[in-house]
Design a protein around this motif. Structure first.
Motif, PDB file in Angstrom:
ATOM      1  N   ARG A  75       5.378  -3.676  -2.199  1.00  0.00           N
ATOM      2  CA  ARG A  75       4.422  -2.580  -2.285  1.00  0.00           C
ATOM      3  C   ARG A  75       3.008  -3.152  -2.326  1.00  0.00           C
ATOM      4  N   VAL A  76       2.199  -2.680  -1.387  1.00  0.00           N
ATOM      5  CA  VAL A  76       0.785  -3.055  -1.299  1.00  0.00           C
ATOM      6  C   VAL A  76      -0.033  -1.806  -1.590  1.00  0.00           C
ATOM      7  N   GLY A  77      -0.828  -1.838  -2.645  1.00  0.00           N
ATOM      8  CA  GLY A  77      -1.622  -0.670  -3.007  1.00  0.00           C
ATOM      9  C   GLY A  77      -2.990  -0.696  -2.342  1.00  0.00           C
ATOM     10  N   ALA A  94       2.172  -1.560   8.022  1.00  0.00           N
ATOM     11  CA  ALA A  94       3.288  -1.030   8.816  1.00  0.00           C
ATOM     12  C   ALA A  94       3.858  -2.110   9.723  1.00  0.00           C
ATOM     13  N   ARG A  95       2.989  -2.962  10.261  1.00  0.00           N
ATOM     14  CA  ARG A  95       3.440  -3.998  11.207  1.00  0.00           C
ATOM     15  C   ARG A  95       4.251  -5.103  10.535  1.00  0.00           C
ATOM     16  N   ILE A  96       4.106  -5.274   9.206  1.00  0.00           N
ATOM     17  CA  ILE A  96       4.899  -6.313   8.520  1.00  0.00           C
ATOM     18  C   ILE A  96       5.986  -5.708   7.622  1.00  0.00           C
ATOM     19  N   GLY A  97       6.114  -4.375   7.655  1.00  0.00           N
ATOM     20  CA  GLY A  97       7.168  -3.736   6.870  1.00  0.00           C
ATOM     21  C   GLY A  97       6.883  -3.655   5.387  1.00  0.00           C
ATOM     22  N   ALA A  98       5.609  -3.880   4.996  1.00  0.00           N
ATOM     23  CA  ALA A  98       5.234  -3.668   3.594  1.00  0.00           C
ATOM     24  C   ALA A  98       5.067  -2.169   3.362  1.00  0.00           C
ATOM     25  N   ILE A  99       5.233  -1.738   2.134  1.00  0.00           N
ATOM     26  CA  ILE A  99       5.131  -0.318   1.805  1.00  0.00           C
ATOM     27  C   ILE A  99       3.745  -0.055   1.229  1.00  0.00           C
ATOM     28  N   LEU A 100       2.927   0.685   1.968  1.00  0.00           N
ATOM     29  CA  LEU A 100       1.568   0.994   1.525  1.00  0.00           C
ATOM     30  C   LEU A 100       1.610   2.094   0.474  1.00  0.00           C
ATOM     31  N   VAL A 101       1.014   1.822  -0.674  1.00  0.00           N
ATOM     32  CA  VAL A 101       0.949   2.814  -1.748  1.00  0.00           C
ATOM     33  C   VAL A 101      -0.476   3.359  -1.803  1.00  0.00           C
ATOM     34  N   GLY A 120       5.522  -0.529  -8.674  1.00  0.00           N
ATOM     35  CA  GLY A 120       5.693  -1.982  -8.679  1.00  0.00           C
ATOM     36  C   GLY A 120       4.809  -2.675  -7.657  1.00  0.00           C
ATOM     37  N   ILE A 121       3.553  -2.255  -7.577  1.00  0.00           N
ATOM     38  CA  ILE A 121       2.609  -2.867  -6.634  1.00  0.00           C
ATOM     39  C   ILE A 121       2.415  -4.334  -6.997  1.00  0.00           C
ATOM     40  N   SER A 122       2.560  -5.215  -5.981  1.00  0.00           N
ATOM     41  CA  SER A 122       2.365  -6.649  -6.232  1.00  0.00           C
ATOM     42  C   SER A 122       1.000  -7.129  -5.761  1.00  0.00           C
ATOM     43  N   LEU A 123       0.414  -6.432  -4.768  1.00  0.00           N
ATOM     44  CA  LEU A 123      -0.920  -6.775  -4.295  1.00  0.00           C
ATOM     45  C   LEU A 123      -1.709  -5.485  -4.132  1.00  0.00           C
ATOM     46  N   LEU A 124      -2.917  -5.464  -4.696  1.00  0.00           N
ATOM     47  CA  LEU A 124      -3.764  -4.272  -4.640  1.00  0.00           C
ATOM     48  C   LEU A 124      -5.068  -4.596  -3.929  1.00  0.00           C
ATOM     49  N   LEU A 125      -5.365  -3.824  -2.884  1.00  0.00           N
ATOM     50  CA  LEU A 125      -6.680  -3.886  -2.257  1.00  0.00           C
ATOM     51  C   LEU A 125      -7.515  -2.745  -2.815  1.00  0.00           C
ATOM     52  N   LEU A 126      -8.725  -3.047  -3.266  1.00  0.00           N
ATOM     53  CA  LEU A 126      -9.535  -2.009  -3.884  1.00  0.00           C
ATOM     54  C   LEU A 126     -11.001  -2.155  -3.513  1.00  0.00           C
ATOM     55  N   ALA A 127     -11.680  -1.018  -3.486  1.00  0.00           N
ATOM     56  CA  ALA A 127     -13.127  -1.043  -3.349  1.00  0.00           C
ATOM     57  C   ALA A 127     -13.710  -1.518  -4.682  1.00  0.00           C
ATOM     58  N   ARG A 128     -14.941  -2.021  -4.654  1.00  0.00           N
ATOM     59  CA  ARG A 128     -15.568  -2.462  -5.894  1.00  0.00           C
ATOM     60  C   ARG A 128     -15.828  -1.251  -6.805  1.00  0.00           C
ATOM     61  N   ALA A 129     -16.291  -0.170  -6.185  1.00  0.00           N
ATOM     62  CA  ALA A 129     -16.630   1.041  -6.941  1.00  0.00           C
ATOM     63  C   ALA A 129     -16.675   2.222  -5.990  1.00  0.00           C
ATOM     64  N   PHE A 130     -16.642   3.420  -6.562  1.00  0.00           N
ATOM     65  CA  PHE A 130     -16.798   4.646  -5.774  1.00  0.00           C
ATOM     66  C   PHE A 130     -17.407   5.700  -6.680  1.00  0.00           C
ATOM     67  N   ARG A 131     -18.534   6.262  -6.229  1.00  0.00           N
ATOM     68  CA  ARG A 131     -19.277   7.228  -7.051  1.00  0.00           C
ATOM     69  C   ARG A 131     -19.533   6.611  -8.420  1.00  0.00           C
ATOM     70  N   THR A 132     -19.105   7.275  -9.495  1.00  0.00           N
ATOM     71  CA  THR A 132     -19.386   6.741 -10.839  1.00  0.00           C
ATOM     72  C   THR A 132     -18.257   5.856 -11.361  1.00  0.00           C
ATOM     73  N   SER A 133     -17.239   5.632 -10.545  1.00  0.00           N
ATOM     74  CA  SER A 133     -16.075   4.861 -11.002  1.00  0.00           C
ATOM     75  C   SER A 133     -16.240   3.370 -10.689  1.00  0.00           C
ATOM     76  N   ASP A 134     -16.138   2.551 -11.712  1.00  0.00           N
ATOM     77  CA  ASP A 134     -16.144   1.093 -11.560  1.00  0.00           C
ATOM     78  C   ASP A 134     -14.693   0.651 -11.419  1.00  0.00           C
ATOM     79  N   TYR A 135     -14.226   0.551 -10.157  1.00  0.00           N
ATOM     80  CA  TYR A 135     -12.820   0.234  -9.922  1.00  0.00           C
ATOM     81  C   TYR A 135     -12.429  -1.125 -10.513  1.00  0.00           C
ATOM     82  N   VAL A 136     -13.296  -2.115 -10.339  1.00  0.00           N
ATOM     83  CA  VAL A 136     -12.968  -3.457 -10.828  1.00  0.00           C
ATOM     84  C   VAL A 136     -12.819  -3.450 -12.345  1.00  0.00           C
ATOM     85  N   GLY A 137     -13.731  -2.745 -13.016  1.00  0.00           N
ATOM     86  CA  GLY A 137     -13.654  -2.648 -14.478  1.00  0.00           C
ATOM     87  C   GLY A 137     -12.428  -1.877 -14.940  1.00  0.00           C
TER      88      GLY A 137
END
Length: 549
Positions: A75-77, A94-101, A120-137
């Motif tokens: 699972r890749v988030g 999709a091309r490697i058969g990973a399940i995008l969450v 059970g996400i093992s790798l998460l791709l995330l933006a640094r922030a969006f609007r007032t949300s600090d995703y990294v924090g």
């Protein structure tokens, strides 16, 4: 004995076959057919790519994910607003058969933590922030409770490094992996809030969403000449299936006006990019039509589009068709669990059918409307629960066999929980909901989830959440709160308690402090009576009055 034609059952017979291929195979065919046609334009990032360039970028990203240890079925988030990288990752996984969450950009810490752990996400791709949300924090706050999450990649900082890391993986290795994939493999998890209070992960295959996107494109008569303005979010089926997959199956161009919806950006994009189609929930189209600068823009390139998510007022559809130059505008109905679309109006349906119904059955799908008390198919014109069956029905809820069994019966019928009628011509009309789901501006909100959260406030003894009519959003959230003995809490304090913990659109707009709730003799709370009281006390028009105004 009743004739089949008199019963509320219909099958979308079609001479156009289902696509028996993976998303990667389908994209490759489109790239080979129209390599120099523009595939993706993202205005706020000044990004443009042809189909050949998009293919190359998904190849690099797929190899990059493999270099980071992602395997088939992992699972890749992705937690990000609408960006070019979102689209690239959709096709790379999709091309490697990973399940995008897909993780809703509006999620706060409690919701993020649940999604990471439950899937059970093992790798998460995330933006640094969006609007007032600090995703990294926020990620740092919940990460200790997510032992399966071994790596996170901040798109703003590490994207190029991810692509560069792909050089370590041979193209032959990627090709061999792609050849091993099957179209029934799970490829996507999308969370839908559950009536139990916890979101459920609808698990979708290549076959589910590729075909639904393809037949959406067929209904809209897409070709490589089309340019589709997509202001709806990618994390939702509306963006990634009705938007992206409908385009890539037909060689059309995905045009992204912004990270999230803004009426002005959508109108500017339609004009600047000569878009032929525009998507949105009714609230979005109302926002454009009512915008003070609406008349400044040229909509002559438009011909079609999709309005979905909540009922469309008749007058809005009329204005969209005339003032926005969209004579072939369509309405679609579905749910995440059905990939999502089950019915859609045709580009040439009469206006009355396009606003009073959600169209007719999609190809290769079945619908029946049943009496919820006994499961029997009801006669045409009689209301019952809408059930759908076919290629589009999800594989199930991720790691939740019990919820899956409740939703999909032994005959593989998905029970939608929506009350509907079917007329003699097969047009379907949604008349209500068995469950108490609230649809606010196209966002599905389940009262139980908000109730569970508000229960955690130390001064709240009991709480019931309902939807009340709203001209702007279709519905707004209202909470009836019973406080503990001796407690004194204001609605402002409860709003502050919600902020940062649950998504902003779920925070109640209206609050009512009560000593109890209307109940049946058996102790069941009568939410319909609560709604009637609220409509009267708040001076709101009923939803029916708004729709026909």
């Amino acid at each position: 004995m009743q004739h089949l034609e008199s019963l509320s059952y219909v099958h979308g017979a079609s001479q156009v076959p289902l696509l028996g291929e993976t998303i990667g195979q389908n994209l490759r065919r489109t790239v080979e057919r129209v390599p120099t046609v523009e595939a993706l334009v993202v205005r706020h990032q000044a990004y443009r790519a042809t189909y050949a360039e998009l293919w190359e970028q998904t190849t690099q990203a797929a190899r990059g994910l493999l270099a980071h240890g992602v395997k088939k079925g992992d699972r890749v988030g992705i937690w990000s607003p609408n960006r070019a990288e979102w689209v690239v990752i959709q096709y790379a996984t999709a091309r490697i058969g990973a399940i995008l969450v897909n993780i809703n950009p509006a999620y706060k810490t409690a919701e993020l933590s649940y999604a990471l752990q439950q899937s059970g996400i093992s790798l998460l791709l995330l933006a640094r922030a969006f609007r007032t949300s600090d995703y990294v924090g926020m990620l740092a706050e919940v990460r200790p409770g997510c032992p399966e999450l071994r790596e996170s990649i901040v798109i703003d900082d590490d994207w190029q490094a991810l692509l560069d890391d792909g050089q370590r993986i041979a193209l032959d290795e990627l090709s061999a992996l792609e050849d091993s994939l099957q179209f029934d493999d799970p490829i996507n998890i999308q969370y839908t809030s559950g009536t139990t209070g916890f979101p459920k992960g609808a698990t979708l295959s290549h076959h589910n969403i590729l075909n639904n996107g393809y037949f959406i494109g067929e209904a809209l008569r897409y070709s490589e000449r089309d340019r589709v303005c997509i202001p709806v979010p990618f994390y939702h089926c509306f963006g990634m299936v009705l938007g992206n997959l409908a385009c890539t199956t037909h060689g059309a161009c995905m045009v992204v006006p912004g990270e999230s919806y803004e009426a002005l950006a959508a109108m500017e994009t339609v004009q600047a990019e000569r878009c032929t189609a525009l998507y949105g929930v009714p609230t979005m189209f109302i926002g454009e039509l009512d915008h003070p600068r609406f008349a400044e823009f040229d909509y002559a390139s438009l011909r079609t589009g999709i309005m979905a998510g909540s009922p469309c007022p008749v007058e809005v559809m009329r204005k969209v068709q005339s003032s926005m130059h969209m004579p072939e505008m369509t309405i679609a109905y579905g749910m995440t669990e059905t990939s999502p679309v089950s019915t859609q109006s045709s580009t040439d349906d009469p206006l009355e059918k396009r606003v009073s119904t959600v169209g007719r059955i999609h190809p290769h799908v079945e619908i029946k409307i049943v009496d919820p008390s006994n499961g029997q198919v009801v006669p045409r014109g009689q209301a019952g629960e809408l059930c759908t069956r076919g290629y589009s029905v999800m594989l199930g809820y991720w790691n939740n066999a019990e919820a899956t069994a409740e939703a999909i019966d032994a005959g593989r019928w998905m029970h939608t929980g929506d009350l509907a009628t079917m007329d003699d011509e097969g047009y379907v009309n949604i008349v209500g909901r068995i469950k108490d789901m609230i649809i606010r501006g196209g966002e599905n909100i389940y009262p139980r989830e908000i109730e569970e959260f508000l229960y955690s406030h130390p001064d709240v003894s009991d709480v019931q959440v309902i939807g009340v009519p709203s001209e702007r959003y279709g519905e707004e959230v209202m909470a009836w709160v019973k406080l503990r003995e001796g407690a004194a809490v204001s609605d402002e304090a409860l709003v502050a308690f919600c902020r940062g913990k649950i998504a902003t659109y779920k925070i109640p707009r209206y609050w009512k402090f009560v000593d109890g709730f209307p109940m049946t003799v058996t102790g069941k709370i009568q939410k319909y009576r609560m709604r009637e009281t609220a409509v009267s006390e708040l001076g709101l028009e009923s939803a029916a009055a708004i729709a026909t105004a």
